[in-house]
Structures are given as structure tokens and as C-alpha cells.
Design a protein around this motif. Sequence first.
Motif, PDB file in Angstrom:
ATOM      1  N   VAL A  69      37.826  41.308  39.227  1.00 32.85           N
ATOM      2  CA  VAL A  69      37.840  42.155  40.492  1.00 32.85           C
ATOM      3  C   VAL A  69      38.343  43.627  39.751  1.00 32.85           C
ATOM      4  O   VAL A  69      38.574  44.030  38.709  1.00 32.85           O
ATOM      5  CB  VAL A  69      39.196  42.243  41.522  1.00 32.85           C
ATOM      6  CG1 VAL A  69      39.157  41.124  42.098  1.00 32.85           C
ATOM      7  CG2 VAL A  69      40.529  42.589  40.946  1.00 32.85           C
ATOM      8  N   GLU A  71      38.930  46.552  41.202  1.00 32.03           N
ATOM      9  CA  GLU A  71      40.663  47.237  41.168  1.00 32.03           C
ATOM     10  C   GLU A  71      41.850  47.274  39.802  1.00 32.03           C
ATOM     11  O   GLU A  71      42.301  47.848  39.371  1.00 32.03           O
ATOM     12  CB  GLU A  71      41.282  46.786  42.109  1.00 32.03           C
ATOM     13  CG  GLU A  71      40.798  47.675  43.438  1.00 32.03           C
ATOM     14  CD  GLU A  71      40.049  46.569  43.590  1.00 32.03           C
ATOM     15  OE1 GLU A  71      39.825  47.001  45.117  1.00 32.03           O
ATOM     16  OE2 GLU A  71      39.133  45.914  43.066  1.00 32.03           O
ATOM     17  N   TYR A  72      41.723  45.649  39.156  1.00 32.95           N
ATOM     18  CA  TYR A  72      42.313  45.371  37.659  1.00 32.95           C
ATOM     19  C   TYR A  72      42.017  45.359  36.823  1.00 32.95           C
ATOM     20  O   TYR A  72      40.809  45.266  36.226  1.00 32.95           O
ATOM     21  CB  TYR A  72      42.329  43.309  38.450  1.00 32.95           C
ATOM     22  CG  TYR A  72      43.879  43.346  37.939  1.00 32.95           C
ATOM     23  CD1 TYR A  72      45.293  43.309  38.332  1.00 32.95           C
ATOM     24  CD2 TYR A  72      43.146  42.749  36.621  1.00 32.95           C
ATOM     25  CE1 TYR A  72      46.011  42.705  37.343  1.00 32.95           C
ATOM     26  CE2 TYR A  72      44.945  42.236  35.304  1.00 32.95           C
ATOM     27  CZ  TYR A  72      45.709  42.478  36.070  1.00 32.95           C
ATOM     28  OH  TYR A  72      46.954  41.670  35.426  1.00 32.95           O
ATOM     29  N   SER A 218      48.647  55.254  42.945  1.00 37.03           N
ATOM     30  CA  SER A 218      47.272  54.801  43.261  1.00 37.03           C
ATOM     31  C   SER A 218      46.466  54.043  41.907  1.00 37.03           C
ATOM     32  O   SER A 218      46.332  53.144  43.016  1.00 37.03           O
ATOM     33  CB  SER A 218      46.049  56.065  44.021  1.00 37.03           C
ATOM     34  OG  SER A 218      45.831  56.892  42.543  1.00 37.03           O
ATOM     35  N   SER A 222      46.584  49.674  43.381  1.00 34.91           N
ATOM     36  CA  SER A 222      45.366  49.395  43.382  1.00 34.91           C
ATOM     37  C   SER A 222      45.236  47.774  43.303  1.00 34.91           C
ATOM     38  O   SER A 222      44.419  46.958  43.712  1.00 34.91           O
ATOM     39  CB  SER A 222      44.260  50.574  43.314  1.00 34.91           C
ATOM     40  OG  SER A 222      44.002  51.693  44.927  1.00 34.91           O
ATOM     41  N   ASN A 225      46.724  45.340  44.657  1.00 37.89           N
ATOM     42  CA  ASN A 225      46.178  45.020  45.923  1.00 37.89           C
ATOM     43  C   ASN A 225      45.102  45.235  46.355  1.00 37.89           C
ATOM     44  O   ASN A 225      44.404  45.816  46.589  1.00 37.89           O
ATOM     45  CB  ASN A 225      47.309  46.055  47.062  1.00 37.89           C
ATOM     46  CG  ASN A 225      48.505  45.860  47.209  1.00 37.89           C
ATOM     47  OD1 ASN A 225      49.604  44.910  47.135  1.00 37.89           O
ATOM     48  ND2 ASN A 225      49.430  46.872  46.898  1.00 37.89           N
ATOM     49  N   ASP A 226      44.118  44.254  45.226  1.00 37.02           N
ATOM     50  CA  ASP A 226      42.465  44.621  44.823  1.00 37.02           C
ATOM     51  C   ASP A 226      42.393  44.052  46.535  1.00 37.02           C
ATOM     52  O   ASP A 226      42.481  43.217  47.648  1.00 37.02           O
ATOM     53  CB  ASP A 226      42.229  43.462  44.920  1.00 37.02           C
ATOM     54  CG  ASP A 226      42.653  41.384  45.024  1.00 37.02           C
ATOM     55  OD1 ASP A 226      41.404  41.038  45.496  1.00 37.02           O
ATOM     56  OD2 ASP A 226      43.643  41.307  44.318  1.00 37.02           O
ATOM     57  N   SER A 227      40.993  44.519  46.898  1.00 29.66           N
ATOM     58  CA  SER A 227      40.109  44.865  48.334  1.00 29.66           C
ATOM     59  C   SER A 227      39.814  43.090  48.861  1.00 29.66           C
ATOM     60  O   SER A 227      39.615  42.599  49.522  1.00 29.66           O
ATOM     61  CB  SER A 227      39.346  45.548  48.249  1.00 29.66           C
ATOM     62  OG  SER A 227      38.814  45.227  46.676  1.00 29.66           O
ATOM     63  N   LYS A 228      39.546  42.610  47.711  1.00 30.20           N
ATOM     64  CA  LYS A 228      38.831  40.874  47.943  1.00 30.20           C
ATOM     65  C   LYS A 228      40.458  40.447  48.745  1.00 30.20           C
ATOM     66  O   LYS A 228      40.214  39.064  48.375  1.00 30.20           O
ATOM     67  CB  LYS A 228      38.668  40.216  47.166  1.00 30.20           C
ATOM     68  CG  LYS A 228      37.824  41.173  46.628  1.00 30.20           C
ATOM     69  CD  LYS A 228      36.466  40.521  45.572  1.00 30.20           C
ATOM     70  CE  LYS A 228      34.892  41.290  45.206  1.00 30.20           C
ATOM     71  NZ  LYS A 228      34.051  40.103  43.953  1.00 30.20           N
ATOM     72  N   GLY A 229      41.803  40.622  48.278  1.00 31.82           N
ATOM     73  CA  GLY A 229      42.804  39.809  48.682  1.00 31.82           C
ATOM     74  C   GLY A 229      42.926  37.988  47.966  1.00 31.82           C
ATOM     75  O   GLY A 229      44.425  38.105  48.140  1.00 31.82           O
TER      76      GLY A 229
END
Length: 340
Positions: A69, A71-72, A218, A222, A225-229
Motif C-alpha cells: 500500500v 502509505e506503508y 503524520s 499514515s 492507518n492505510d486508506s484501504k483499511g
Amino acid sequence: MSNPVQKNKEYKKFIVDSRLQYFKPHATRIEKTFAEEISSSLGRNLKSIPPKFFYDKKGSDLFEKICSVLEYYPTRTEISILQKLKTELSLFLDGDFRLVELGSGSSTKTRLLLDFLTASQKTTEYFPIDISEILAESSEELLNDYKNLSITGIIDTYEGGLEFLKTYDDKKNLIIFLGSSFGNFSPVDGYKFLEKIFSTMKPGDLFLIGLDLVKDTSILESAYNDSKGITAKFNLNVLSRINDELDADFNLENFSHYAVYNEKDQRIEMYLKSLTEQSVIISKSDLELKLQKDELIHTEYSHKYRLSQIHDLLDDVGFELKHTWLDDKKYFSLTLVSKN
């Protein structure tokens, strides 16, 4: 040196072919350990689940998805360092080395080191240590791609695998602990684990460790707590595992994923939050778990480090620092040490 592993009655030996064998604790031993640890960790006032239990087959698959992902950053950042490192590693290798990996997972990053070792050695032995069943699957894929590779795997905890290694033979080992898994340890337990690795090593052995560095809050939050869950699914999956293997009745809809950076202690803290007052039965742990609304179950710490802290820590254990590699943004580090 003879191999005492084969006489260890707590393990079952599986020979796949002449190039692949692995050892696995008997199922009753695994279940007993899991049930006992869950009973202990969830039976306290401050409830927790050890992060090593994330990695059943589904958990391992979810973690592989986390690594891709946006953010990772740790995985792709570490890969960029490994791509640079492998051209420089020969400066530190004196003769042939066995590659020993703690937490091999799907072995994606391992290939960057195997590319170098199998090209520079007539034969290469890979010794992956992983608690997940994915080890056997990924090992067979590696053998198809590296014709001069043999694999002896241990499906067990790091500590169990290191005990295997300690008396295995006299060959030099390059032990690698990639990702940022070391950050899951508390400072005290991390120090003890490094001492365990140090005691396992022979003079001339090398140890390469990946560590995530302190950076902007931040960016850190992030990443967990990635946006794809996907990290949320990964966190919640440990409850599914307890349901399946320990006959529990967790309702996953009654929990949410919660991760925050603790700047003072330099760590990401990951929890499962109870969304309601509830009671859970874990039959094989002989435990009735009572939870208040908003009560947290701690599932993981991920400590972050400054370079000076890394070097001081390794030096305190007794390692000799060989080299530290960084990415361009100085997000992540790989440090090579020896035991002399």
C-alpha cells in the motif's frame, strides 16, 4: 558436527526432496503454547495479544498486502537499500556463508541477497525461520529459481529456530532480520533478543538488522492507518484466529483498529478497541473475557530509532559494527555487525 535437531522429539521432520527439508513443532505443542499465552495476556487488567500471533496463513497474506500500500513506506524503502547493499556486501564476506533469516514470510526481499550469494558461491544453504506455514510454500518457489540452493527451514518462533542453529554445524552464518520486526519488542525484551542472537553466533558470523527510523508523526501514523483499511483487517484477523483455533466467540464487528504514534517513547502503538461493553468466551484458554466500551487490547508496538541509539544498542550487546546503509530520505536503516 552431528545434528541434534533430528533427535528432538518436540519437532517433526519433513523431507520434501534432497534440497528441501523443514522442521515443525508438533501441533499439540503449538496449540498449548497459543492457548496458554492468550490466557495470560488477555487475563490481565491491561489486556494484550502478542504480535507473533498475527501470522497465521491469512495474517501473513494480509501483511503482504500491507507492504504494497502507498502509505506503508518500510518495505519499498528497505528494498531500495537492499538493492544498493548487495553490490557492497562482498566487502564484508570472507568465504561462503549460509543465509539465516528470522521471519522469512514470502521471501520477497530475501531474493535480493540470494541473487548475490548463489552467484558467488558454488552452493548456498538458506535457513528460514518463520512461525507461519507460508515458509514451506515460499521455499519451494525459491528452489525452482535457484538451482544451487538448498533449504532447511524451521516453522517455529525465532527463539526456537535460533536454538536449532546454535548447535547445527560449524559453517559461517549471515543472519538477517529484515523489515522492522525488531521494533515490536519492548526495549528490555529487544536487548534480551539481541543477546540471544549474539550467543547463537560463532566468531566470524554476521548479523544484518533492519530498523525503522524516527520521522514525522503524520508519516508514521499514515503507515499504520492505510486508506484501504488493510492494516485494520490484519489487526482484526488475530481475533478470527483465536476464534478458529481456541474456540472463542469474538464478534469482529464489536471491535475497531486503532493506531497512534507515541512521540515520547518513539513507538507506534496498535490496539483493538472494544466498541461496546461485551463478554467473550475463549474455551481452550478457559477464559471469560469482559470488556468495557472503548477498552483497548494492545496488539503491537513498533519502536522507531535514531542512528545513535541503534549503534549504542548493538555495541552494548557486544557486536562489532561493520556498516550502516540508509535510503535517500533516511527513513530506514540496515546495519551489519559481527561477533569477533
